[in-house]
Scaffold this motif. Structure first.
Motif, PDB file in Angstrom:
ATOM      1  N   SER A  32       2.644  18.797   3.245  1.00  0.00           N
ATOM      2  CA  SER A  32       3.718  19.575   2.612  1.00  0.00           C
ATOM      3  C   SER A  32       4.791  18.765   1.890  1.00  0.00           C
ATOM      4  N   VAL A  33       4.352  17.794   1.088  1.00  0.00           N
ATOM      5  CA  VAL A  33       5.326  17.133   0.198  1.00  0.00           C
ATOM      6  C   VAL A  33       4.725  17.111  -1.210  1.00  0.00           C
ATOM      7  N   CYS A  34       5.605  17.173  -2.208  1.00  0.00           N
ATOM      8  CA  CYS A  34       5.141  17.062  -3.590  1.00  0.00           C
ATOM      9  C   CYS A  34       4.766  15.606  -3.834  1.00  0.00           C
ATOM     10  N   LYS A  35       3.561  15.382  -4.378  1.00  0.00           N
ATOM     11  CA  LYS A  35       3.077  14.001  -4.566  1.00  0.00           C
ATOM     12  C   LYS A  35       3.859  13.263  -5.659  1.00  0.00           C
ATOM     13  N   GLY A  36       4.624  14.005  -6.438  1.00  0.00           N
ATOM     14  CA  GLY A  36       5.404  13.357  -7.495  1.00  0.00           C
ATOM     15  C   GLY A  36       6.718  12.766  -7.015  1.00  0.00           C
ATOM     16  N   PHE A  37       7.119  13.122  -5.808  1.00  0.00           N
ATOM     17  CA  PHE A  37       8.455  12.698  -5.342  1.00  0.00           C
ATOM     18  C   PHE A  37       8.398  12.103  -3.939  1.00  0.00           C
ATOM     19  N   MET A  38       7.389  11.282  -3.679  1.00  0.00           N
ATOM     20  CA  MET A  38       7.273  10.690  -2.344  1.00  0.00           C
ATOM     21  C   MET A  38       8.044   9.372  -2.287  1.00  0.00           C
ATOM     22  N   THR A  39       8.355   8.951  -1.067  1.00  0.00           N
ATOM     23  CA  THR A  39       8.970   7.635  -0.837  1.00  0.00           C
ATOM     24  C   THR A  39       8.081   6.878   0.155  1.00  0.00           C
ATOM     25  N   PRO A  40       8.129   5.537   0.131  1.00  0.00           N
ATOM     26  CA  PRO A  40       7.192   4.757   0.965  1.00  0.00           C
ATOM     27  C   PRO A  40       7.279   5.090   2.458  1.00  0.00           C
ATOM     28  N   GLU A  41       8.474   5.396   2.959  1.00  0.00           N
ATOM     29  CA  GLU A  41       8.610   5.618   4.409  1.00  0.00           C
ATOM     30  C   GLU A  41       8.086   6.984   4.857  1.00  0.00           C
ATOM     31  N   MET A  42       7.733   7.844   3.899  1.00  0.00           N
ATOM     32  CA  MET A  42       7.185   9.162   4.261  1.00  0.00           C
ATOM     33  C   MET A  42       5.784   9.085   4.857  1.00  0.00           C
ATOM     34  N   MET A  43       5.036   8.009   4.567  1.00  0.00           N
ATOM     35  CA  MET A  43       3.606   7.974   4.907  1.00  0.00           C
ATOM     36  C   MET A  43       3.369   7.966   6.418  1.00  0.00           C
ATOM     37  N   LEU A  79       0.829  -1.210   0.000  1.00  0.00           N
ATOM     38  CA  LEU A  79       0.000   0.000   0.000  1.00  0.00           C
ATOM     39  C   LEU A  79       0.865   1.262   0.000  1.00  0.00           C
ATOM     40  N   ARG A  80       1.968   1.235   0.751  1.00  0.00           N
ATOM     41  CA  ARG A  80       2.883   2.389   0.745  1.00  0.00           C
ATOM     42  C   ARG A  80       3.413   2.621  -0.672  1.00  0.00           C
ATOM     43  N   ALA A  81       3.809   1.526  -1.324  1.00  0.00           N
ATOM     44  CA  ALA A  81       4.341   1.642  -2.688  1.00  0.00           C
ATOM     45  C   ALA A  81       3.254   2.127  -3.652  1.00  0.00           C
ATOM     46  N   ASP A  82       2.018   1.664  -3.449  1.00  0.00           N
ATOM     47  CA  ASP A  82       0.909   2.075  -4.319  1.00  0.00           C
ATOM     48  C   ASP A  82       0.636   3.575  -4.173  1.00  0.00           C
ATOM     49  N   ILE A  83       0.692   4.084  -2.946  1.00  0.00           N
ATOM     50  CA  ILE A  83       0.456   5.532  -2.745  1.00  0.00           C
ATOM     51  C   ILE A  83       1.549   6.333  -3.461  1.00  0.00           C
ATOM     52  N   VAL A  84       2.788   5.874  -3.368  1.00  0.00           N
ATOM     53  CA  VAL A  84       3.892   6.561  -4.060  1.00  0.00           C
ATOM     54  C   VAL A  84       3.616   6.590  -5.565  1.00  0.00           C
ATOM     55  N   GLU A  85       3.176   5.450  -6.104  1.00  0.00           N
ATOM     56  CA  GLU A  85       2.943   5.345  -7.546  1.00  0.00           C
ATOM     57  C   GLU A  85       1.770   6.232  -7.989  1.00  0.00           C
ATOM     58  N   VAL A  86       0.693   6.219  -7.226  1.00  0.00           N
ATOM     59  CA  VAL A  86      -0.471   7.045  -7.576  1.00  0.00           C
ATOM     60  C   VAL A  86      -0.105   8.532  -7.474  1.00  0.00           C
ATOM     61  N   GLY A  87       0.665   8.900  -6.459  1.00  0.00           N
ATOM     62  CA  GLY A  87       1.116  10.294  -6.325  1.00  0.00           C
ATOM     63  C   GLY A  87       1.953  10.710  -7.526  1.00  0.00           C
ATOM     64  N   ARG A  88       2.821   9.805  -7.970  1.00  0.00           N
ATOM     65  CA  ARG A  88       3.682  10.092  -9.121  1.00  0.00           C
ATOM     66  C   ARG A  88       2.831  10.315 -10.384  1.00  0.00           C
ATOM     67  N   ARG A  89       1.825   9.449 -10.555  1.00  0.00           N
ATOM     68  CA  ARG A  89       0.958   9.589 -11.741  1.00  0.00           C
ATOM     69  C   ARG A  89       0.157  10.879 -11.692  1.00  0.00           C
ATOM     70  N   MET A  90      -0.359  11.229 -10.521  1.00  0.00           N
ATOM     71  CA  MET A  90      -1.158  12.468 -10.406  1.00  0.00           C
ATOM     72  C   MET A  90      -0.306  13.682 -10.758  1.00  0.00           C
ATOM     73  N   ILE A  93      -3.674  11.622  -0.440  1.00  0.00           N
ATOM     74  CA  ILE A  93      -4.113  10.252  -0.727  1.00  0.00           C
ATOM     75  C   ILE A  93      -4.149   9.501   0.596  1.00  0.00           C
ATOM     76  N   SER A  94      -5.178   8.647   0.780  1.00  0.00           N
ATOM     77  CA  SER A  94      -5.173   7.774   1.963  1.00  0.00           C
ATOM     78  C   SER A  94      -5.787   6.427   1.621  1.00  0.00           C
ATOM     79  N   VAL A  95      -5.441   5.418   2.399  1.00  0.00           N
ATOM     80  CA  VAL A  95      -6.040   4.071   2.252  1.00  0.00           C
ATOM     81  C   VAL A  95      -6.295   3.506   3.643  1.00  0.00           C
ATOM     82  N   ARG A  96      -7.279   2.619   3.727  1.00  0.00           N
ATOM     83  CA  ARG A  96      -7.508   1.918   4.995  1.00  0.00           C
ATOM     84  C   ARG A  96      -6.418   0.884   5.187  1.00  0.00           C
TER      85      ARG A  96
END
Ligand code: ZN
Length: 289
Positions: A46-57, A7-18, A31-34
């Motif tokens: 305060s982070v750019c959704k295009g450059f997130m990393t999994p441990e940021m969540m 899920l962490r990796a998926d949020i990073v990927e969706v942020g990158r696509r957005m 972005i959030s998930v259960r």
């Protein structure tokens, strides 16, 4: 069930696509998930959704208390919490500012006309939640009006919100909202927007089961569409004229270019060029003679 690391990796990927598609600029969007029954995994503030990393969540409980993560959760966390409170079926929430859909939100024009079969089967109508100051308690209040009956909505003078049974489903609905907004804009620029008839809309609703699409709510009967109470919406308002026997209803409004040249209604303001005004006066003088 997806694991936390997936899920962490998926949020990073969706942020990158957005970010890549221009749905967000700078640090916009969230972005959030259960994560199981009582926790949420959420993008940080305060982070750019295009450059997130999994441990940021961040991990929070359903009240918004941070349980894990170095950063603070999204500034729009209250809106996400409200969605999960209202919709037990929702597993993921995506918020962005896609420019064309947000343009409709700024213009105060909901995406609620029956024009695309795909949109009618997946999202139905896309209303506009009332304007609310971002990151305040007003925003969840505004979203509550529509979230029971809609998987996607515009946020007045702000952006768009979509939800889904998993993260990619919520994200794809954001793509659909923006795509629909672009197509609607082009059709309106061309000056004609034929509508799908109410009978065909009902037929499309019936096909949802065939496609395995779970709709949040049925389309309102005509009379229900007229009521404008403060109660949360229980059905979807779709602009689809009744036309038994026809699947498409020709646009009844004259094309924009005809409107411009056509006779103005009494009391309506019209604009003329200097040459047009001179010609009118000369004409009037000639007729006097
Ligand atoms: Zn926003």
């Amino acid at each position: 069930m997806s694991t936390e690391s997936t899920l962490r990796a998926d949020i990073v990927e969706v942020g990158r696509r957005m970010y890549a598609r221009g749905y967000t600029a700078s640090n916009d969007g969230n972005i959030s998930v259960r994560l199981g029954a009582d926790r949420l995994l959420m993008t940080p503030k305060s982070v750019c959704k295009g450059f997130m990393t999994p441990e940021m969540m961040c991990i929070t409980d359903l009240e918004g208390k941070k349980l894990q993560g170095e950063r603070d959760p999204s500034s729009e966390m209250l809106m996400h919490l409200e969605v999960y409170r209202q919709r037990a079926d929702v597993q993921a929430v995506v918020h962005a500012h896609p420019p064309t859909a947000t343009g409709f939100a700024v213009a105060g024009i909901p995406l609620d006309r029956a024009v695309l079969a795909e949109v009618l089967t997946t999202l139905g109508s896309i209303p506009i939640a009332a304007y609310a100051t971002p990151s305040t308690r007003e925003l969840p209040e505004a979203v509550r009006q529509y979230i029971k009956a809609h998987d996607g909505m515009l946020l007045a003078n702000h952006g768009a919100l979509t939800v889904g049974g998993d993260l990619y489903s919520a994200y794809y609905k954001m793509e659909t909202v923006e795509h629909f907004a672009k197509i609607s804009l082009v059709a309106r620029l061309l000056g004609r927007e034929n509508l799908i008839s109410r009978q065909e809309v009902e037929r499309l609703q019936g096909l949802r089961g065939t496609y395995g699409i779970k709709a949040p709510a049925p389309i309102c009967a005509d009379d229900a569409a007229e009521s404008s109470s403060d109660d949360p919406a229980r059905c979807q308002v779709v602009q689809a004229p009744s036309s038994p026997g026809s699947r498409l209803v020709p646009d009844s409004a004259p094309p924009a270019r005809d409107r411009a040249a056509g006779p103005a209604a009494a009391g309506e303001e019209i604009r003329l060029t200097y040459a047009e005004l001179s010609a009118l006066i000369e004409d009037a003088i000639r007729n006097l003679g």
